[in-house]
Write a protein that holds these residues in place. Sequence first.
Motif, PDB file in Angstrom:
ATOM      1  N   MET A   1       0.870  -0.999  -0.173  1.00 44.77           N
ATOM      2  CA  MET A   1       0.150   0.065   0.015  1.00 44.77           C
ATOM      3  C   MET A   1       0.922   1.144  -0.099  1.00 44.77           C
ATOM      4  O   MET A   1       1.871   1.247   0.062  1.00 44.77           O
ATOM      5  CB  MET A   1      -0.856   0.118   1.046  1.00 44.77           C
ATOM      6  N   LEU A   7      -3.988   1.934  -1.738  1.00 44.58           N
ATOM      7  CA  LEU A   7      -3.310   0.649  -1.616  1.00 44.58           C
ATOM      8  C   LEU A   7      -1.833   0.441  -2.730  1.00 44.58           C
ATOM      9  O   LEU A   7      -1.660   1.378  -3.179  1.00 44.58           O
ATOM     10  CB  LEU A   7      -4.520  -0.023  -2.732  1.00 44.58           C
ATOM     11  N   TYR A  68      -6.162  -6.884  -8.479  1.00 36.37           N
ATOM     12  CA  TYR A  68      -7.847  -5.988  -9.353  1.00 36.37           C
ATOM     13  C   TYR A  68      -7.394  -5.693 -10.273  1.00 36.37           C
ATOM     14  O   TYR A  68      -9.373  -5.940 -10.871  1.00 36.37           O
ATOM     15  CB  TYR A  68      -6.246  -4.628  -8.779  1.00 36.37           C
ATOM     16  N   GLN A  79     -11.011  -8.146  -9.981  1.00 37.45           N
ATOM     17  CA  GLN A  79     -11.416  -7.505  -9.025  1.00 37.45           C
ATOM     18  C   GLN A  79     -13.224  -6.350 -10.048  1.00 37.45           C
ATOM     19  O   GLN A  79     -13.767  -6.383 -10.466  1.00 37.45           O
ATOM     20  CB  GLN A  79     -11.565  -7.096  -8.441  1.00 37.45           C
ATOM     21  N   SER A 141      -9.973  -2.689   2.262  1.00 37.79           N
ATOM     22  CA  SER A 141      -8.479  -3.709   2.538  1.00 37.79           C
ATOM     23  C   SER A 141      -7.882  -3.691   3.738  1.00 37.79           C
ATOM     24  O   SER A 141      -7.160  -3.404   4.277  1.00 37.79           O
ATOM     25  CB  SER A 141      -7.615  -2.911   1.376  1.00 37.79           C
ATOM     26  N   THR A 143      -5.785  -4.716   6.797  1.00 37.42           N
ATOM     27  CA  THR A 143      -4.059  -5.956   6.053  1.00 37.42           C
ATOM     28  C   THR A 143      -4.775  -6.789   7.304  1.00 37.42           C
ATOM     29  O   THR A 143      -5.393  -6.890   7.920  1.00 37.42           O
ATOM     30  CB  THR A 143      -3.610  -4.505   7.645  1.00 37.42           C
ATOM     31  N   THR A 214      -2.022  -6.150   2.521  1.00 40.80           N
ATOM     32  CA  THR A 214      -3.645  -6.733   2.806  1.00 40.80           C
ATOM     33  C   THR A 214      -3.762  -7.741   2.951  1.00 40.80           C
ATOM     34  O   THR A 214      -3.390  -9.000   2.344  1.00 40.80           O
ATOM     35  CB  THR A 214      -3.962  -5.591   1.893  1.00 40.80           C
ATOM     36  N   ILE A 216      -6.164  -9.220   1.588  1.00 47.86           N
ATOM     37  CA  ILE A 216      -6.537  -9.280  -0.711  1.00 47.86           C
ATOM     38  C   ILE A 216      -4.954 -10.009  -1.208  1.00 47.86           C
ATOM     39  O   ILE A 216      -5.108 -10.927  -1.863  1.00 47.86           O
ATOM     40  CB  ILE A 216      -6.878  -8.370  -1.015  1.00 47.86           C
ATOM     41  N   SER A 217      -4.483  -9.375  -0.767  1.00 49.54           N
ATOM     42  CA  SER A 217      -2.889  -9.678  -1.890  1.00 49.54           C
ATOM     43  C   SER A 217      -1.903 -10.683  -1.200  1.00 49.54           C
ATOM     44  O   SER A 217      -2.100 -11.199  -2.130  1.00 49.54           O
ATOM     45  CB  SER A 217      -2.398  -8.256  -1.735  1.00 49.54           C
ATOM     46  N   SER A 247      -8.096   1.350   3.991  1.00 53.00           N
ATOM     47  CA  SER A 247      -8.070   1.211   2.334  1.00 53.00           C
ATOM     48  C   SER A 247      -8.878   0.853   1.275  1.00 53.00           C
ATOM     49  O   SER A 247      -8.666  -0.008   0.623  1.00 53.00           O
ATOM     50  CB  SER A 247      -6.861   0.566   2.174  1.00 53.00           C
ATOM     51  N   PHE A 287     -11.524 -12.103  -2.629  1.00 54.87           N
ATOM     52  CA  PHE A 287     -12.851 -10.761  -1.728  1.00 54.87           C
ATOM     53  C   PHE A 287     -13.811 -11.776  -1.517  1.00 54.87           C
ATOM     54  O   PHE A 287     -14.256 -12.791  -1.548  1.00 54.87           O
ATOM     55  CB  PHE A 287     -13.235 -10.404  -2.999  1.00 54.87           C
ATOM     56  N   GLU A 291     -14.014  -7.903   3.027  1.00 58.07           N
ATOM     57  CA  GLU A 291     -14.039  -6.736   1.926  1.00 58.07           C
ATOM     58  C   GLU A 291     -14.889  -5.703   1.804  1.00 58.07           C
ATOM     59  O   GLU A 291     -15.180  -4.936   0.998  1.00 58.07           O
ATOM     60  CB  GLU A 291     -13.491  -7.121   0.753  1.00 58.07           C
TER      61      GLU A 291
END
Length: 305
Positions: A1, A7, A68, A79, A141, A143, A214, A216-217, A247, A287, A291
Amino acid sequence: MSERTTLSRRGFLSGTTLLGGLALAPALMTGCSRTESGTGGPQADADLLGKLRKQGFVRVGFAGEAPYGFKDGNQLAGQAPTLHKEIFSQLGVAELRPTLTDFGALIPGLLADRFDVVSAGMAITPERCAKVIFSEPEFVSPTALMVRSKNPKGLSDLKSCADKGVTVGVLTAAVESGYAKGAGVSASKIKSLAKQQDGLDALVAGRIEAFALTGISLRWLAQSNKGAAVEVLDPFLPELDGKKQYSPGGAVFRPNATALRDAFNTELAKITGDPDRYVSLIGKYGFTSREIPPSTLRTADLCGS
């Protein structure tokens, strides 16, 4: 991020095959750099939705960053494109025509009428709001920490990392470093890494005991390294100066395309208001219902207006 509550656009994984992407037009399969000629201008943007319905497609800019928005073979995946495909279909615009560009060129390209919408999970920040307009948040997002399998240190968040004196990996120039310091992790226990894969590799090798990014990542990273002896813990919301760091990211439009943005928001609210539909659309990209943006998190507040 990068930036506060934003991000990272450093070192996202790409190229992993996924199912269910959006087919690219044949002319875009080879380079994804050709753009449609646009009319642009305030008057055109005022009735942009009408124009898009008439022509049957919307030009979207993306930056090739998983999960993303990225190209998976001859398909547009991720996403943002998946969510935007659903929304624009509901608005009577059947096709997304993508343009691949560097992340830093997305807003300039949008303003130059190279595309109509940025479809890249872009973080909503006051600095960007001064140039363009955003949809309501499409996601937040939180952490998370990636740790070795079975979580041998019994970690849960950055505060637990500080309490137990473990070494935490973060991406270079990313906000997780500030989050870690804010939670009490000493500077000597924060290790900067160039890219996501470096974080997983350092964790497996024992050079760090947690990797902060995050959720997600990190889930995407774990999925792309099946068999690695790691796990991703439940996400949490760090705080800076007493403020929770959500985020959030959203779709981006030119300043005069308010009618299109408002119509987009109407359809977006139907999706974020239905957790099952939200997860069914973009769950394959990591996701989850965690989220989904809280209804109280509004773009106007994030933009500082």
